[in-house]
Write a protein that holds these residues in place. Structure first.
Motif, PDB file in Angstrom:
ATOM      1  N   CYS A 914       0.825  -1.215   0.000  1.00 40.95           N
ATOM      2  CA  CYS A 914       0.000   0.000   0.000  1.00 40.95           C
ATOM      3  C   CYS A 914       0.860   1.267   0.000  1.00 40.95           C
ATOM      4  CB  CYS A 914      -0.947  -0.006   1.191  1.00 40.95           C
ATOM      5  SG  CYS A 914      -0.102   0.001   2.798  1.00 40.95           S
ATOM      6  N   GLY A 915       0.176   2.389  -0.185  1.00 39.81           N
ATOM      7  CA  GLY A 915       0.898   3.658  -0.247  1.00 39.81           C
ATOM      8  C   GLY A 915       0.412   4.687   0.743  1.00 39.81           C
ATOM      9  N   GLY A 916      -0.469   4.309   1.675  1.00 40.11           N
ATOM     10  CA  GLY A 916      -1.013   5.253   2.644  1.00 40.11           C
ATOM     11  C   GLY A 916      -0.223   5.283   3.932  1.00 40.11           C
ATOM     12  N   ALA A 917      -0.858   5.863   4.956  1.00 39.66           N
ATOM     13  CA  ALA A 917      -0.201   5.980   6.263  1.00 39.66           C
ATOM     14  C   ALA A 917       0.105   4.601   6.829  1.00 39.66           C
ATOM     15  CB  ALA A 917      -1.100   6.751   7.223  1.00 39.66           C
ATOM     16  N   GLY A 918       1.295   4.456   7.396  1.00 42.18           N
ATOM     17  CA  GLY A 918       1.700   3.192   7.992  1.00 42.18           C
ATOM     18  C   GLY A 918       2.284   2.200   7.025  1.00 42.18           C
ATOM     19  N   CYS A 919       2.312   2.545   5.723  1.00 42.55           N
ATOM     20  CA  CYS A 919       2.872   1.626   4.718  1.00 42.55           C
ATOM     21  C   CYS A 919       4.378   1.835   4.620  1.00 42.55           C
ATOM     22  CB  CYS A 919       2.221   1.859   3.359  1.00 42.55           C
ATOM     23  SG  CYS A 919       0.433   1.636   3.363  1.00 42.55           S
ATOM     24  N   ASN A 920       5.063   0.831   4.126  1.00 44.63           N
ATOM     25  CA  ASN A 920       6.519   0.895   4.004  1.00 44.63           C
ATOM     26  C   ASN A 920       6.934   1.989   3.023  1.00 44.63           C
ATOM     27  OD1 ASN A 920       6.480  -1.303   5.666  1.00 44.63           O
ATOM     28  ND2 ASN A 920       7.065  -2.794   4.091  1.00 44.63           N
ATOM     29  N   ASN A 921       8.058   2.603   3.297  1.00 42.77           N
ATOM     30  CA  ASN A 921       8.558   3.634   2.381  1.00 42.77           C
ATOM     31  C   ASN A 921       9.077   3.052   1.074  1.00 42.77           C
ATOM     32  OD1 ASN A 921       7.881   5.694   4.066  1.00 42.77           O
ATOM     33  ND2 ASN A 921       9.957   6.052   4.844  1.00 42.77           N
ATOM     34  N   ASN A 922       9.286   1.753   1.038  1.00 43.35           N
ATOM     35  CA  ASN A 922       9.689   1.103  -0.215  1.00 43.35           C
ATOM     36  C   ASN A 922       8.617   0.128  -0.687  1.00 43.35           C
ATOM     37  OD1 ASN A 922       9.982  -0.845   1.731  1.00 43.35           O
ATOM     38  ND2 ASN A 922      11.959  -1.598   0.984  1.00 43.35           N
ATOM     39  N   SER A 923       7.362   0.430  -0.369  1.00 41.60           N
ATOM     40  CA  SER A 923       6.251  -0.434  -0.796  1.00 41.60           C
ATOM     41  C   SER A 923       6.080  -0.366  -2.304  1.00 41.60           C
ATOM     42  CB  SER A 923       4.953   0.000  -0.116  1.00 41.60           C
ATOM     43  OG  SER A 923       4.542   1.270  -0.602  1.00 41.60           O
ATOM     44  N   LEU A 924       5.292  -1.250  -2.821  1.00 38.15           N
ATOM     45  CA  LEU A 924       5.038  -1.303  -4.265  1.00 38.15           C
ATOM     46  C   LEU A 924       4.512   0.029  -4.768  1.00 38.15           C
ATOM     47  CD1 LEU A 924       3.367  -4.102  -6.304  1.00 38.15           C
ATOM     48  CD2 LEU A 924       2.392  -1.843  -6.394  1.00 38.15           C
ATOM     49  N   VAL A 925       3.456   0.540  -4.132  1.00 37.83           N
ATOM     50  CA  VAL A 925       2.850   1.791  -4.584  1.00 37.83           C
ATOM     51  C   VAL A 925       3.840   2.942  -4.464  1.00 37.83           C
ATOM     52  CG1 VAL A 925       1.037   3.477  -4.077  1.00 37.83           C
ATOM     53  CG2 VAL A 925       0.501   1.037  -4.058  1.00 37.83           C
ATOM     54  N   GLN A 926       4.606   2.956  -3.396  1.00 42.36           N
ATOM     55  CA  GLN A 926       5.552   4.048  -3.191  1.00 42.36           C
ATOM     56  C   GLN A 926       6.668   4.012  -4.225  1.00 42.36           C
ATOM     57  OE1 GLN A 926       5.255   6.620  -1.023  1.00 42.36           O
ATOM     58  NE2 GLN A 926       6.987   7.440  -2.181  1.00 42.36           N
ATOM     59  N   GLN A 927       7.148   2.842  -4.581  1.00 41.86           N
ATOM     60  CA  GLN A 927       8.221   2.756  -5.570  1.00 41.86           C
ATOM     61  C   GLN A 927       7.747   3.186  -6.949  1.00 41.86           C
ATOM     62  OE1 GLN A 927      11.215  -0.313  -5.587  1.00 41.86           O
ATOM     63  NE2 GLN A 927      10.381  -1.237  -3.733  1.00 41.86           N
ATOM     64  N   ILE A 928       6.506   2.830  -7.291  1.00 38.43           N
ATOM     65  CA  ILE A 928       5.975   3.283  -8.579  1.00 38.43           C
ATOM     66  C   ILE A 928       5.776   4.792  -8.559  1.00 38.43           C
ATOM     67  CG2 ILE A 928       4.112   3.013 -10.264  1.00 38.43           C
ATOM     68  CD1 ILE A 928       3.605   0.222  -9.080  1.00 38.43           C
ATOM     69  N   TYR A 929       5.319   5.300  -7.413  1.00 42.64           N
ATOM     70  CA  TYR A 929       5.156   6.746  -7.266  1.00 42.64           C
ATOM     71  C   TYR A 929       6.502   7.445  -7.426  1.00 42.64           C
ATOM     72  CZ  TYR A 929       4.425  11.255  -4.983  1.00 42.64           C
ATOM     73  OH  TYR A 929       4.388  12.597  -4.710  1.00 42.64           O
ATOM     74  N   ASN A 930       7.537   6.913  -6.810  1.00 42.82           N
ATOM     75  CA  ASN A 930       8.876   7.492  -6.955  1.00 42.82           C
ATOM     76  C   ASN A 930       9.324   7.476  -8.407  1.00 42.82           C
ATOM     77  OD1 ASN A 930       9.002   7.913  -4.207  1.00 42.82           O
ATOM     78  ND2 ASN A 930      10.203   6.074  -3.787  1.00 42.82           N
ATOM     79  N   ALA A 931       9.004   6.383  -9.105  1.00 41.78           N
ATOM     80  CA  ALA A 931       9.368   6.282 -10.522  1.00 41.78           C
ATOM     81  C   ALA A 931       8.647   7.353 -11.339  1.00 41.78           C
ATOM     82  CB  ALA A 931       9.032   4.892 -11.049  1.00 41.78           C
ATOM     83  N   ALA A 932       7.390   7.621 -10.985  1.00 45.84           N
ATOM     84  CA  ALA A 932       6.618   8.637 -11.711  1.00 45.84           C
ATOM     85  C   ALA A 932       7.190  10.033 -11.490  1.00 45.84           C
ATOM     86  CB  ALA A 932       5.153   8.592 -11.286  1.00 45.84           C
ATOM     87  N   GLN A 933       7.920  10.231 -10.378  1.00 40.62           N
ATOM     88  CA  GLN A 933       8.570  11.516 -10.144  1.00 40.62           C
ATOM     89  C   GLN A 933       9.734  11.729 -11.107  1.00 40.62           C
ATOM     90  OE1 GLN A 933       7.170  13.627  -7.578  1.00 40.62           O
ATOM     91  NE2 GLN A 933       5.705  11.997  -7.984  1.00 40.62           N
ATOM     92  N   MET A 934      10.213  10.652 -11.722  1.00 42.44           N
ATOM     93  CA  MET A 934      11.313  10.739 -12.692  1.00 42.44           C
ATOM     94  C   MET A 934      10.820  10.252 -14.052  1.00 42.44           C
ATOM     95  SD  MET A 934      14.426   9.221 -10.332  1.00 42.44           S
ATOM     96  CE  MET A 934      13.612   7.620 -10.088  1.00 42.44           C
TER      97      MET A 934
END
Length: 1282
Positions: A914-934
């Protein structure tokens, strides 16, 4: 002393009494309760200037839920239960989008709780306007409030905004503030966000509240400046801060893409070019020194200045004996050579003595093999053509199709209005003018709506059944909502003319129209109420949002209103292994193509494509080029038939011609192709268009060359005294058949080894080509030899060609056999010229220069295949491709699939994804979000839509989305008004946490079946019904996907890079989820991956296939040349040079490396064998005295046959291919065929003889002695001496 104490006590009491009114006065309300009810279902609040009133017990739970900071003491507030319920209802929309960041939602709730219920309202609320209202309730005044001021601390406003500005809306791939601020998220600020929320025109509140921002006291008003929570702070002690995706403070600065590798430069120039230039210059200096040194040495020691550089005293087989004993390898080579010569001699004699038996048997074999053609299946499915069934992309596609259904079929229009001017919209009552592009003018939109409606009503016939769009379209909410998914800007207006034409006027001005609605919807595509005076929904009729980047094109940045193109997409259901349903869709697509092609509207320019368009156009291209190919082959047939003849006099032309023999030879070549197709059709291997188009060309080159060698060698031969025809043909076949066997067997082995390739196009071509070449060889040494014997008999009997029963003109008995002018040219002029001492260094220098240039540019050959090249010049799809590159802003969707096996029911498993509160900073959703920043680096355009995060928001007890009937436990939709409907989870600390275990699975099916509605926009049916594969009667989650979009991809390089980067992201996710001990992984899937995966490894595949072919050619040549390893090495070096030079030509002529060009390179390897092997073998068996003489002898005897058999034949056919309408024919066939013939002829007939004259092996002593013994005292020796 007591008196003093009493006095002090009285003074204290008096002080307290004096100050008590001021404290009570601050605890005053400005309203209490609801009064007049408006027609929109909203109510005014009643003016009330008294002290706070105790909240009834029935409101305590709701107060604790909404405003826990006010839940203390005797709970005396300035609101009643009805106002709390209204607050709860009005906060549902922001709750659904902002509650994923707890601190953001906490701050927002503070803003509204203080406004609604604070016992200190009078400090920061100032009523400015009321209307009379009669109330019998003493707590409610006689006025209803219609306007007021809200004094808000600037610090509070800024802190609230900062905590919310990064929050994502997972289902919409946009910032949540873009849905709640009334404008683009990038233009949203703390002040205009709060102003929008308190504006009556947003449709959420009954009257306007004017916010006044200040941290200082103003006119005795104390701004509301409560404490806030930063997004990196937790609200509760056991809570978690906002996720990295929703709070940049948590994850730090935006990730930066790695710097692109710097180009390799030397002195500012391309390093490869500089290095190869230095190597070439060094070679020239060294080579020149060697040549000059050898010339000086010869000048000093050799009497004749015309003697070759490497010559010794000349000798011949008839004069000078070979000194010394032959080596063991020489003897083995001679025995093998003699064995082949004897075997082919006997076989040739047999075929000539018994022609009809051989012909009949050959025809029987041909008939048996060709019978397999009735099982022939031609595949035009692009997936079968380009994707290996065992490849990663193919397996992933099958996995996706099996678990989620095939990716939908896409029918798309790109519409522009080239003759229309845009217009300017002036917002009411204020605001900057907004320019609207030509396609967004009202009259163009109405015309496009008319076109769209016509397509919706389009009918097709399939097996006496009427098929319409509604029968095949994607309808995600079916059966509750059968509306088709139509991704169109007109779906902002529900595809309705009345909604498009909806306007609101006041007494003098146009307040709102379609411009207003459009500007709101492009920012809030999931909105069910545009909050303007129109109050129209933005959600599409199919229940899903219309993202502006999918339906608009040609705009700048995010200024959607200046779009220059409209994009309309009709997703049509695809069906996994259901041919009947797919054929229905194809039938409708056929009518769609016909309709749009014939649609006439001068105001609109339409580019379009359907799922079947590319396949249809490739088939049409192949059909249209049949004539071109047939003309090409016909011209080659005519040339071959005429050129085979050796005509001495005009009067004997009809006797000496070889038209019938030429036609027979061509038929044999075509029969070998047909037999190859038939054999593999028996095996169920489908044919491809590449096989049909390329293999006849290849086999014709190989077969015709062999025919010329046999026929022209026989024409140059003199029959020995007492020798019969069958003996003569057998002897000639014994001389040339080993050479033909060498080339054919080398090519056969090379092609069959090419079947090891992982690329289907190369593999299929290789097995068909290998079999065709081998069968062609067998038929030529059997059937053709018998036909040749019959033709010679016909010629000796002076019978006419074709009309073999008709006698020809009489000719003198003593007339000499005419010599071929081409043979004489090669023997008398060309061979001596090429091998002169001054010419050979020039030849070497030029060819090494060509090789150096090709090596320098070999790494610059582009990889990929431009889609437009596969289309005919007049194809409507070309216009679509141009429009796609010109206007589109979003690429294809990409799905990150988590395979079955992940545990979503555990907190740990959820946090990995997941990508909400309490989710890992390297979660699936977060990593895709980081990729979208680049995005410029990763090609990932947007944050992913996350069903898991939306599910958590949907199931929260604060939300009204998840409700059940308390008597049946069945789902109760948020739009249902029923007292038996209660929230799914209790409003307790445990209930606020994410659901786990059985509770997680209990409500997930409800979420996936819930349709979005105005009270709950988070229903997952439209967005996620196919994204989650539920197992075991809804008791577990299997595979699931998280979707986003690629950035716009313009060319093959972009597509390849997008695939590579997506796989890297998926691999990183898999590693971070630590699935090594589990049986699942995460992979990225998009519809184009199966076609472009080959390019990830095509360089390795090219090297592998070509090296494998060269290795096969080398080993076969070593054996069949009599273990002359050095001759084989030189032949393979020459073939390698041809292949390397082909890459140089590809760079010069802008030919990219792909499956088609790789097939041509493999074929080039085969044709190069034809150019090189015959000359190499002729040099090997030559018994002349030195290398130069042997090279000259080989070139004289084999050069003319190779030149006329391959080079001239192919020039005739290739010239016609240049007239083709097809770009792919012009680029990959005309240009590459012409290049391979020119390079093959140049290397085989110019460079190779010179190379052999310098570095060729010494003469095989055993072969020379055997030749002397064989010809001693024979007629042939007499002729040679003569």
């Amino acid at each position: 002393m007591a008196a003093c104490s009493l006095l002090s006590l009285l003074t204290l009491c008096l002080f307290t009494l004096l100050h008590l009114p001021s404290k009570v006065s601050s605890q005053h309300c400005v309203w209490y309760g609801e009064c007049e009810r408006l027609t929109e279902g909203k109510s005014y609040n009643c003016e009330y200037l008294g002290p706070p009133i105790s909240l009834p017990n029935e409101g305590h739970e709701l107060l604790q839920e909404l405003c826990p900071s006010l839940y203390y003491g005797n709970v005396s507030l300035c609101c009643d239960v009805h106002q709390l319920k209204t607050l709860n209802t009005n906060l549902q929309l922001p709750l659904q989008f902002l509650s994923r960041c707890p601190s953001c939602f906490y701050n927002l709730m503070t803003l509204f709780c203080e406004l609604t219920c604070s016992p200190r309202q009078s400090e920061f609320l100032n009523v400015t306007q009321t209307i009379p209202y009669n109330s019998s309730d003493p707590h409610k005044g006689n006025s209803s409030i219609t306007a007021m001021e809200y004094f808000i601390g600037q610090s509070f406003a800024n802190a609230m905004y900062n905590s919310c500005k990064d929050v994502e809306a997972p289902s919409s791939n946009v910032k949540a503030l873009g849905l709640l601020c009334g404008r683009e998220a990038k233009d949203c600020t703390a002040t205009n966000w709060i102003q929008y929320m308190f504006n009556k025109n947003n449709g959420q509140i009954p009257f306007t509240i004017t916010p006044i921002f200040s941290d200082e006291h103003f006119l005795q008003m104390i701004p509301m400046n409560n404490a806030t929570k930063g997004c990196n702070e937790s609200v509760d002690e056991d809570g978690a801060p906002c996720s990295c995706q929703d709070c940049t403070l948590v994850c730090g600065n935006r990730p930066e893409p790695p710097q692109p590798p710097k180009p390799w430069l030397i002195w500012g120039f391309d390093a490869m070019a500089v290095v190869m230039w230095i190597i070439y210059v060094a070679f020239l200096l060294l080579f020149s020194a060697v040549v000059i040194g050898a010339w000086c040495y010869r000048k000093k020691n050799i009497v004749s200045e015309y003697a070759p550089i490497d010559s010794t005293l000349a000798y011949s087989v008839n004069a000078t004996p070979i000194a010394g004993e032959p080596s063991c390898c020489d003897r083995i080579g001679e025995r093998l050579e003699n064995g082949l010569r004897v075997a082919f001699t006997k076989w040739g004699s047999f075929c000539v003595r018994h022609p009809w038996i051989v012909i009949f048997f050959s025809l029987g074999v041909i008939a048996a093999c060709c019978s397999g053609l009735k099982y022939m299946r031609i595949t035009t499915d692009p997936v079968e053509l380009w994707s290996d069934p065992h490849s990663q992309a193919h397996k992933e596609k099958d996995y996706f199709d099996t678990h989620f259904g095939p990716f939908f079929r896409t029918e798309q229009l790109i519409i522009t209005a080239p003759y229309t001017e845009g217009d300017t919209y002036s917002p009411y009552p204020s605001g900057d003018d907004v320019y609207f592009g030509p396609p967004l003018t009202f009259h163009i939109l109405t015309q496009v709506l008319k076109l769209q409606d016509a397509i919706e009503n389009l009918t097709a016939e399939y097996q006496n059944e009427t098929v319409m769009l509604k029968d095949i379209c994607l309808a995600p909410l079916a059966p509750y909502n059968d509306n088709c998914t139509i991704l169109s800007v007109l779906n902002y207006f529900q595809n309705s003319y009345s909604v498009l034409n909806h306007t609101v006027w006041n007494e003098f001005y146009l307040v709102a129209d379609y411009h207003t609605h459009f500007l709101y919807c492009v920012q809030s595509p999931a909105s069910l109420n545009d909050t303007s005076p129109l109050h129209d929904p933005c959600l599409g009729t199919f229940g899903g949002p219309i993202f502006p980047w999918l339906v608009l094109g040609g705009y700048d940045g995010e200024n959607y209103s200046n779009a220059t193109a409209l994009v309309i997409t009709f997703p049509v259901n695809n069906f996994h292994n259901d041919t009947e349903k797919i054929n229905k869709a194809k039938a409708w697509e056929k009518e769609f193509i016909k309709f749009v092609e014939n649609y006439n509207n001068t105001n609109l320019s339409i580019a379009f494509s359907t799922e079947r368009s590319i396949e249809d156009e490739i088939n049409r291209e192949s059909t249209s080029d049949v004539t071109t190919v047939l003309i090409s082959y016909a011209l080659m047939f005519v040339y071959i038939s005429l050129a085979l003849g050796n005509i001495g006099h005009c009067r004997s032309i009809l006797v000496d011609s070889k038209i019938s023999l030429g036609i027979s030879g061509i038929l044999i070549v075509l029969s070998s192709v047909a037999c190859s197709l038939g054999i593999f059709s028996y095996a169920g291997i489908p044919l491809t268009l590449i096989v049909i188009e390329v293999i006849p060309f290849l086999v014709l080159a190989v077969g015709v060359d062999n025919i010329y060698i046999i026929v022209q060698t026989l024409q140059r031969d003199e029959r020995l005294q007492g020798e019969k025809l069958d003996q003569q043909i057998g002897r000639v076949l014994g001389d040339v058949a080993p050479s033909i066997f060498l080339s054919s067997f080398s090519e056969t082995v090379a092609f069959f080894l090419g079947a090891l390739s992982s690329m289907p196009a190369v593999r299929t071509f290789s097995i068909f080509a290998g079999m065709a070449v081998f069968l062609d060889f067998l038929l030529q040494i059997t059937c053709f030899v018998s036909l040749l014997g019959l033709d010679i008999k016909r010629q000796e009997r002076n019978r006419l060609d074709i009309l073999c029963c008709v006698p020809g003109c009489k000719r003198s008995r003593g007339s000499a056999k005419p010599k071929s002018w081409l043979f004489l040219f090669f023997k008398k002029i060309y061979s001596p010229l090429i091998l002169k001492d001054w010419m050979r260094p020039i030849v070497v220098s030029v060819f090494v220069g060509m090789l150096s240039f090709s090596i320098a540019v070999i790494n610059k050959v582009e990889v990929g295949l431009d889609q437009s090249l596969s289309m005919p010049d007049d194809s409507y799809v070309l216009k679509y491709f141009d429009s796609l590159n010109k206007y589109m802003h979003s690429g294809p969707p990409v799905y990150f699939v988590v395979e079955e096996g992940h545990d979503y029911k555990s907190m740990e498993g959820q946090s990995m994804v997941c990508g909400g509160a309490g989710c890992n900073n390297n979660s699936l959703v977060q990593q895709i979000y980081n990729a979208a920043q680049m995005d410029s680096y990763t090609k990932i355009g947007y944050a992913p839509s996350s069903w898991l995060d939306d599910y958590f928001d949907w199931v929260k007890p604060q939300s009204t989305c998840c409700r059940v009937y308390n008597n049946t436990e069945k789902f109760c939709n948020a739009s249902v008004v029923d007292p038996f409907c209660v929230r799914c989870r209790p409003f307790t600390p445990e209930g606020k946490r994410r659901p786990e275990g059985e509770e997680f699975m209990q409500f997930l099916p409800m979420f996936l079946s819930d349709n979005p509605n105005p009270k709950c926009g988070k229903g997952g049916h439209a967005a996620y019904s196919s994204a989650v594969d539920l197992l075991s009667n809804n008791t577990d989650v299997g595979a699931s996907y998280f979707m986003t979009y690629h950035t716009i991809l313009h060319n093959s390089s972009d597509f390849i890079d997008a695939l590579r980067k997506a796989r890297t992201i998926a691999l990183n996710i898999t590693e971070s989820m630590d699935t090594s001990s589990k049986n699942y992984s995460v992979f990225a899937y998009s519809v184009f991956y199966v076609f472009y995966e080959q390019y990830l490894t095509i360089v390795d595949d090219t090297v592998f296939n070509l090296c494998l072919s060269l290795a096969a050619i080398f080993f076969v040549a070593v054996i069949l040349l009599g273990f002359e390893i050095w001759s084989s090495v030189l032949m393979c070096v020459t073939i390698s040079m041809i292949l390397v030079n082909m890459f140089g030509v590809m760079w010069l002529w802008s030919i990219s490396l792909n499956a088609v060009s790789l097939v041509n390179l493999v074929m080039c390897c085969g044709i190069s064998v034809e150019f090189c092997s015959h000359v190499t073998r002729a040099f090997s068996v030559s018994t002349k005295g030195n290398r130069v003489q042997r090279a000259e002898d080989a070139l004289a005897h084999m050069g003319s046959s190779v030149f006329s058999g391959i080079t001239l034949t192919k020039f005739v056919g290739i010239g016609v291919l240049g007239l083709s309408k097809s770009q792919i024919f012009k680029v990959f066939y005309f240009r590459m065929y012409l290049s391979m013939v020119l390079l093959g002829a140049a290397h085989g007939l110019i460079f190779l003889p010179v190379l052999l004259s310098y570095l060729g092996p010494q003469v095989n002593k055993a072969k020379v002695q055997a030749a002397q013994a064989r010809m001693r005292g024979s007629e042939q020796e007499r002729l040679l001496n003569h």
